[in-house]
Scaffold this active site. Structure first.
Site, mmCIF file in Angstrom:
data_model
loop_
_atom_site.group_PDB
_atom_site.id
_atom_site.type_symbol
_atom_site.label_atom_id
_atom_site.label_comp_id
_atom_site.label_asym_id
_atom_site.label_seq_id
_atom_site.Cartn_x
_atom_site.Cartn_y
_atom_site.Cartn_z
ATOM 1 C CB SER A 147 93.361 -28.458 55.183
ATOM 2 O OG SER A 147 93.320 -28.431 53.760
ATOM 3 C CG ASP B 15 86.328 -43.718 43.697
ATOM 4 O OD1 ASP B 15 85.935 -43.077 42.708
ATOM 5 O OD2 ASP B 15 87.349 -43.420 44.353
ATOM 6 C CG PHE C 270 96.102 -42.392 43.766
ATOM 7 C CD1 PHE C 270 94.772 -42.515 43.416
ATOM 8 C CD2 PHE C 270 96.431 -41.515 44.801
ATOM 9 C CE1 PHE C 270 93.772 -41.790 44.064
ATOM 10 C CE2 PHE C 270 95.457 -40.782 45.446
ATOM 11 C CZ PHE C 270 94.127 -40.921 45.066
ATOM 12 C CG HIS D 84 93.207 -30.602 51.162
ATOM 13 N ND1 HIS D 84 92.703 -30.520 52.444
ATOM 14 C CD2 HIS D 84 92.885 -31.851 50.705
ATOM 15 C CE1 HIS D 84 92.092 -31.654 52.752
ATOM 16 N NE2 HIS D 84 92.199 -32.480 51.715
#
Length: 286
Positions: free
Chosen positions: A5, A99, A208, A257
């Protein structure tokens, strides 16, 4: 059978729209079992997310999971969005705390909103016939109160009605396997899908990782420093991602994913390298 996915984010400009649709056209032939569309921090792309979700489902025939968060919306506003997805035929949701738009303030619930992701999951489970996916954190979430808190939170979300979880990205397969084992020991039997981030840009990935608490092994930045100097960063990124996914599959993982960041080619190349691309997709690669 191994399935895949992909996650996309909604565009905020015309060039970004072209990039999103080019990404979908490139990855759709890989026959994903579903794709997901994110919210921006603070729910800033709520309407754009809705538009992208409905357009992808209508024009590309893909099963789409829409993100919903607890940020900056009342309970009724959030549930109204969920109902609008149901009316559009969307049956998969990714329910997250979300967030805040200002990271320095930390998460603060809306006065009339959901206090946390467990409350959101419970309300969505009562509201309709949704498949509800939630987030999971193999490395400690920045807000985790203690060791094991992320497993406890996931157990609460599953007990509230979530049907599966998608993890934050990680760099080493052992990180996922340790977390999976801890979840099994805690009585969690829902599927846990590993989230995979192909490293398109190491500097951005490092930032990140720092924000979300993902542990960075010491060898990773050194490897990319050398590869970037040699002009082989893309080759390294493809090899590392393929190796990570291979070890996950060998360890019993049945679904991957991918966080695409609306950049399709590294993800596509990894899926091809793993032998997971349908024959028709291979024929269309230039």
């Amino acid at each position: 059978m191994t399935t895949v996915s992909f996650e996309f984010f909604p565009p905020k400009s015309l060039p970004a729209s072209f990039r999103l649709w080019d990404t979908i056209r490139t990855l759709a032939p890989l026959d994903p079992s579903f794709v997901s569309v994110t919210y921006g921090a603070g729910g800033t792309t709520r309407e754009l997310t809705h538009e992208a979700v409905t357009t992808i489902g209508k024009h590309y025939g893909l099963e789409v999971a829409a993100h919903l968060t607890c940020v900056d919306a009342s309970r009724e506003e959030t549930l109204a969005i969920a109902r609008s997805y149901a009316d559009a035929g969307v049956r998969q949701l990714v329910a997250l705390r979300g967030d805040p738009s200002d990271a320095s303030t930390g998460f603060r619930p809306h006065p009339e909103g959901f206090a946390d992701s467990c409350e959101l999951v419970s309300a969505l489970a009562e509201a309709g016939d949704f498949e509800i996916r939630v987030g999971a954190y193999p490395d400690p979430h920045p807000d985790a109160a203690h060791d094991g808190a992320d497993v406890e939170w996931l157990k609460r979300k599953i007990d509230a009605g979530a049907t599966s979880a998608i993890t934050q990205f990680f760099f080493e397969p052992e990180t996922f396997f340790r977390f999976r084992d801890a979840c099994v020991a805690a009585g969690i039997d829902a599927p846990i899908l590993p989230g995979i981030l192909p490293i398109e840009n190491w500097a951005g990935t490092a930032r990140f990782a720092a924000r979300c608490g993902a542990h960075v092994p010491e060898w990773v930045p050194r490897a990319f420093e050398t590869a970037e100097r040699d002009g082989s960063a893309d080759v390294l990124a493809t090899a590392l991602c393929t190796d990570l996914c291979t070890e996950l599959l060998e360890g019993g993982v049945e679904h991957l994913h991918f966080y695409t960041l609306n950049k399709p080619f590294l993800t596509r190349d990894v899926v091809h390298a793993l032998g997971l691309a349908p024959p028709a997709a291979l024929e269309n690669v230039a």
